[in-house]
Motif scaffolding. Sequence first.
Motif, PDB file in Angstrom:
ATOM      1  N   LYS A 133       9.164 125.310 115.084  1.00 58.89           N
ATOM      2  CA  LYS A 133       8.120 124.459 115.226  1.00 58.89           C
ATOM      3  C   LYS A 133       8.569 123.378 115.964  1.00 58.89           C
ATOM      4  CE  LYS A 133       7.610 122.018 111.533  1.00 58.89           C
ATOM      5  NZ  LYS A 133       7.137 121.702 110.155  1.00 58.89           N
ATOM      6  N   TYR A 134       9.950 122.851 115.720  1.00 56.52           N
ATOM      7  CA  TYR A 134      10.348 121.522 116.182  1.00 56.52           C
ATOM      8  C   TYR A 134      10.674 121.636 117.968  1.00 56.52           C
ATOM      9  CZ  TYR A 134      10.891 119.684 111.744  1.00 56.52           C
ATOM     10  OH  TYR A 134      10.511 119.298 110.185  1.00 56.52           O
ATOM     11  N   VAL A 135      10.873 123.035 118.012  1.00 53.14           N
ATOM     12  CA  VAL A 135      11.091 123.579 119.700  1.00 53.14           C
ATOM     13  C   VAL A 135       9.845 123.368 120.312  1.00 53.14           C
ATOM     14  CG1 VAL A 135      11.989 125.169 121.107  1.00 53.14           C
ATOM     15  CG2 VAL A 135      13.525 124.624 119.129  1.00 53.14           C
ATOM     16  N   CYS A 136       8.977 123.663 119.535  1.00 49.14           N
ATOM     17  CA  CYS A 136       7.486 123.712 120.397  1.00 49.14           C
ATOM     18  C   CYS A 136       6.988 122.472 120.615  1.00 49.14           C
ATOM     19  CB  CYS A 136       6.557 124.737 119.369  1.00 49.14           C
ATOM     20  SG  CYS A 136       6.379 126.230 119.858  1.00 49.14           S
ATOM     21  N   LYS A 137       7.303 121.600 119.517  1.00 45.14           N
ATOM     22  CA  LYS A 137       7.035 120.183 119.696  1.00 45.14           C
ATOM     23  C   LYS A 137       7.920 119.534 120.858  1.00 45.14           C
ATOM     24  CE  LYS A 137       5.664 119.123 115.013  1.00 45.14           C
ATOM     25  NZ  LYS A 137       6.012 118.197 113.938  1.00 45.14           N
ATOM     26  N   LEU A 138       9.085 119.782 121.195  1.00 49.16           N
ATOM     27  CA  LEU A 138       9.618 119.336 122.282  1.00 49.16           C
ATOM     28  C   LEU A 138       9.431 119.850 123.519  1.00 49.16           C
ATOM     29  CD1 LEU A 138      13.584 119.577 120.700  1.00 49.16           C
ATOM     30  CD2 LEU A 138      11.914 117.373 121.201  1.00 49.16           C
ATOM     31  N   LEU A 139       8.716 121.164 123.376  1.00 46.41           N
ATOM     32  CA  LEU A 139       8.201 121.613 124.790  1.00 46.41           C
ATOM     33  C   LEU A 139       7.075 121.109 125.096  1.00 46.41           C
ATOM     34  CD1 LEU A 139       8.653 123.918 126.906  1.00 46.41           C
ATOM     35  CD2 LEU A 139       7.677 125.385 125.475  1.00 46.41           C
ATOM     36  N   MET A 165      20.328 123.665 122.283  1.00 46.36           N
ATOM     37  CA  MET A 165      21.039 124.477 121.340  1.00 46.36           C
ATOM     38  C   MET A 165      20.383 125.303 120.287  1.00 46.36           C
ATOM     39  SD  MET A 165      24.121 125.375 121.474  1.00 46.36           S
ATOM     40  CE  MET A 165      24.696 126.950 120.535  1.00 46.36           C
ATOM     41  N   GLU A 166      19.200 124.318 119.763  1.00 49.13           N
ATOM     42  CA  GLU A 166      18.543 125.005 118.704  1.00 49.13           C
ATOM     43  C   GLU A 166      17.591 126.095 119.367  1.00 49.13           C
ATOM     44  OE1 GLU A 166      19.190 121.939 118.802  1.00 49.13           O
ATOM     45  OE2 GLU A 166      20.105 121.650 116.768  1.00 49.13           O
ATOM     46  N   GLY A 224       2.108 121.853 111.330  1.00 44.65           N
ATOM     47  CA  GLY A 224       2.707 120.713 111.709  1.00 44.65           C
ATOM     48  C   GLY A 224       2.588 120.242 113.200  1.00 44.65           C
ATOM     49  N   LEU A 225       2.735 121.450 114.168  1.00 51.49           N
ATOM     50  CA  LEU A 225       2.383 121.224 115.715  1.00 51.49           C
ATOM     51  C   LEU A 225       1.116 120.879 116.156  1.00 51.49           C
ATOM     52  CD1 LEU A 225       3.384 121.534 118.722  1.00 51.49           C
ATOM     53  CD2 LEU A 225       2.732 124.022 118.451  1.00 51.49           C
ATOM     54  N   ALA A 226       0.046 121.767 115.396  1.00 53.03           N
ATOM     55  CA  ALA A 226      -1.349 121.327 115.402  1.00 53.03           C
ATOM     56  C   ALA A 226      -1.839 119.746 115.219  1.00 53.03           C
ATOM     57  CB  ALA A 226      -2.090 122.244 114.503  1.00 53.03           C
ATOM     58  N   VAL A 227      -1.054 119.373 114.140  1.00 45.19           N
ATOM     59  CA  VAL A 227      -1.221 118.110 113.765  1.00 45.19           C
ATOM     60  C   VAL A 227      -0.563 117.053 114.727  1.00 45.19           C
ATOM     61  CG1 VAL A 227      -0.729 116.217 111.853  1.00 45.19           C
ATOM     62  CG2 VAL A 227      -1.545 118.465 111.282  1.00 45.19           C
ATOM     63  N   PHE A 228       0.459 117.461 115.246  1.00 42.32           N
ATOM     64  CA  PHE A 228       1.070 116.490 116.119  1.00 42.32           C
ATOM     65  C   PHE A 228       0.208 116.478 117.323  1.00 42.32           C
ATOM     66  CE2 PHE A 228       4.137 116.424 119.863  1.00 42.32           C
ATOM     67  CZ  PHE A 228       4.435 114.924 119.702  1.00 42.32           C
ATOM     68  N   ILE A 229      -0.264 117.608 117.894  1.00 42.47           N
ATOM     69  CA  ILE A 229      -1.146 117.579 119.156  1.00 42.47           C
ATOM     70  C   ILE A 229      -2.348 116.843 119.028  1.00 42.47           C
ATOM     71  CG2 ILE A 229      -2.308 119.252 120.677  1.00 42.47           C
ATOM     72  CD1 ILE A 229      -0.117 121.212 120.564  1.00 42.47           C
ATOM     73  N   SER A 230      -2.970 116.970 117.799  1.00 44.13           N
ATOM     74  CA  SER A 230      -4.049 116.403 117.494  1.00 44.13           C
ATOM     75  C   SER A 230      -3.916 114.781 117.472  1.00 44.13           C
ATOM     76  CB  SER A 230      -4.865 116.669 116.057  1.00 44.13           C
ATOM     77  OG  SER A 230      -5.903 115.809 115.758  1.00 44.13           O
ATOM     78  N   ASP A 231      -2.763 114.228 116.912  1.00 41.70           N
ATOM     79  CA  ASP A 231      -2.499 112.905 116.945  1.00 41.70           C
ATOM     80  C   ASP A 231      -2.265 112.420 118.386  1.00 41.70           C
ATOM     81  OD1 ASP A 231      -2.632 113.079 114.310  1.00 41.70           O
ATOM     82  OD2 ASP A 231      -0.235 113.031 113.976  1.00 41.70           O
ATOM     83  N   ILE A 232      -1.862 113.103 119.210  1.00 38.83           N
ATOM     84  CA  ILE A 232      -1.539 112.653 120.531  1.00 38.83           C
ATOM     85  C   ILE A 232      -2.983 112.517 121.306  1.00 38.83           C
ATOM     86  CG2 ILE A 232      -0.514 113.639 122.900  1.00 38.83           C
ATOM     87  CD1 ILE A 232       1.721 112.452 121.028  1.00 38.83           C
ATOM     88  N   ARG A 233      -3.895 113.680 120.858  1.00 44.98           N
ATOM     89  CA  ARG A 233      -4.957 113.511 121.764  1.00 44.98           C
ATOM     90  C   ARG A 233      -5.883 112.343 121.061  1.00 44.98           C
ATOM     91  NH1 ARG A 233      -6.463 120.150 121.584  1.00 44.98           N
ATOM     92  NH2 ARG A 233      -5.386 120.678 123.332  1.00 44.98           N
TER      93      ARG A 233
END
Length: 944
Positions: free
Chosen positions: A57-63, A77-78, A12-21
């Motif tokens: 995964k979600y914390v990585c996306k936030l980062l 908190m998470e 999911g993180l890889a897909v999100f980064i790809s979408d941003i790029r």
Amino acid sequence: MPAVSKGDGMRGLAVFISDIRNCKSKEAEIKRINKELANIRSKFKGDKALDGYSKKKYVCKLLFIFLLGHDIDFGHMEAVNLLSSNKYTEKQIGYLFISVLVNSNSELIRLINNAIKNDLSSRNPTFMCLALHCIANVGSREMAEAFASEIPRILVAGDTMDSVKQSAALCLLRLYKTSPDLVLMGEWTSRVVHLLNDQHMGVVTAAISLITCLSQKNPDEFKTCVSLAVSRLSRIVSSASTDLQDYTYYFVPAPWLSCKLLRLLQCYPPPEDGAVKGRLVECLETILNKAQEPPKSKKVQHSNAKNAILFEAISLIIHYDSEPNLLVRACNQLGQFLQHRETNLRYLALESMCTLASSEFSHEAVKTHIETVINALKTERDVSVRQRAADLLYAMCDRSNAKQIVAEMLSYLETADYSIREEMVLKVAILAEKYAVDYSWYVDTILNLIRIAGDYVSEEVWYRVIQIVINRDDVQGYAAKTVFEALQAPACHENMVKVGGYILGEFGNLIAGDPRSSPLVQFNLLHSKFHLCSVPTRALLLSAYIKFINLFPETKATIQEVLRCDSQIRNSDVELQQRAVEYLKLSSIASTDVLATVLEEMPPFPERESSILAKLKKKKGPGAVSVTELEDNKREGGELNGGSDRGPDTAAMAASNASTPSPSADLLGIRSAASVGAAPTSAGSLLVDVFSEAGPAAPTAAVNDDGFLRFVCKNNGVLFENQLLQIGIKSEYRQNLGRMYLFYGNKTSVQFACFTTTVSCPGELQSHILPLNVQTKPVEPLVEGGAQIQQVLNIECLTDFSDAPLLNIKFRYGGALQNLTLKLPVTINKFFQPTEMSSHDFFQRWKQLSQPQQEAQKIFKANHSMDTEVLKAKLLGLGMALLDNVDPNPENYVCAGVIQTKSQQVGCLLRLEPNAQAQMYRLTLRCSKDSVSRRLCELLAQQF
């Protein structure tokens, strides 16, 4: 590190980064990020049973979103919850998020600290390392308070794994750098030092960084590290490249550790133990020998590692400065690098040889490379290398080669880079003065300097040549003749006009017998330059003209006609107008005898340190290799004539009786102490380098406390003075209240813009209970040229104190921002109320103040004359009552007083026992509060 399982790829993180790029515009990126943030927020709020993988995964996306530059206001908190996971990857992401996004003021810091404590006590080396890395990355004071006592225990524990020890040492180093007061080694000191004997080289490398930092602040506590460092260095240097395979870098055993060991040894003097010193000398000789061996590899990494160790070894040899053989060998080794094809090596060699030149053992060896250095100055492409070459020429200069070096530097100056011209000018001026045997050569050199680089010749340089000419009768005629010839050039720099105007005004009569330099010819030559000059130079020339009337009465009518013309007596500049009017009147009404008295020749200047040298020291800055420090080591004959640092002011030729006041009134009368001929600058006042090329922002100013101690026993005078600014002070105190008047005088003809002042309280004055309450009134933001403005400070003493408030002044002069910080002379004794006492009462009270902490005593050598009247004046200026016929010994002085603060009164008794024969004092103070006794003792010991 544990292996990452296949499921940790976080698709999911890889897909999100790809979408941003793949976003085509900024708007599309923001839209995608907002969509993802909404999704994450709903997951965190809605699904209470999120598993660790999803949280990670979600914390990585936030980062990732944060690293793109967007604010993140949830998810903390998470991330904290991830710290309690037993999976390495989840815990790692939690610590990473906290290190990047959580600040030290966060409400979650207590939860984070608890999680870190749990990991530190878990004995799981992976988790312990993660926790230590987080502490070091955050490095806040709160972290230091929580873990500063725990980490040393982990570091020295016998069962701690090597990887954890490394992390603990570096973590402790980080905390010590941010909060040194909280990291107290105490009982751990010896055990930390013994980490140098650890079998694991990584632990030793990490530990030595910590020990070096601690040794710089507390050398005595860690001095046992010297023998251990020498032992470890010896083992590394004598080892073959195959002995330390894991730590051998391109055939060089443990180069980083070797450099750190050599750097640690530079924190201490040479070892006193003969065996340790012999072993260290053997190591250094081995390093120098290895530098001569053919390289074992052609790779640049190999030579870099070898040379890094070599240069650190040479730095240690220079630091010890006690082994002639090693110093000469180091010099010869550096000499080989002077012609190396690597620019960096040539630079480092020149830099190190600058320091070697200061040693009596290696100075002659350095001089043998003079031709190579001169060639480098002429042919090097890199300006920084040329600058180091100029530094080395300056450092190796002595009486035997001064003329050659000065000639080469003058020759280079004609084509030198603009960035180093001013520094080159200062160096040439200093060398010409210091090593001149023939004073005519000195005058020729300085005038040639002005001709070649007049724009870079600061006021200190031409002030200095005038001081020396005035102090040397045998060079005055030659100087007048030479400057007269120099002024005949069609294009003549303004600094040459200044020197010419001053010297001809003083000594033009010495060449007036020659028809080619008759009085009228001299005057016409000077006046032909008048219209091309700035206002200060014109003012100096007017002073030269009035001197001409005294020296050559036949020029009186011509000069009066010049002074009488409208362009002078109606000049728009107040200074020029005033001089013209006063000089015209003086020449008209004064008799010949009066005129001769008023315009007599300037007296010799008193001997002081050269202000040129002071300026060069300031210009080099704290980060550079300051070759001017060599002056302390190779004073061959001192200066020609110690010149005072008062410059020949434009009004200097008007004698002390001819008043030429500033357009602004001097409210304190603070200029009355100096004659009109005394210029306002001293070497000590060159603390703000007002001549350096200031950038758009001024650097943080060092605190100037030069004038602070002068005001312990007086309330009025000049607090600070330099080429631009004069600060006068007038203060009065009554009980616990004081009022201080500060007078800021603009000594230039240029306006000061954006003039602001700030009073701050350092150290203890920043605590919650302020000992002093200082209220200031704002000042005018513009200070016109020659004007003076006033500022009033109201001071209330609430309780006793030791730190003085600081005055910071900022203003723009010629576009450059000036920054100056001074200590205000507000000391605890200013709030004394004098108390008269009889002999019986004094000694009865003296006995009552008999507790050890109430007494402060100091025995010290007299710093000033032990004149009785001067001592009495200083004691009265202190603010206490000077009691007569109290002490049985009439030679002693006793005083009594009460310090008035808002919260309490502190009674103080003083006894000063002078010993004229030994030129010593014993000062004893007894006060009802121990901190006051100590502070008063420190202040007063520097006054007598």
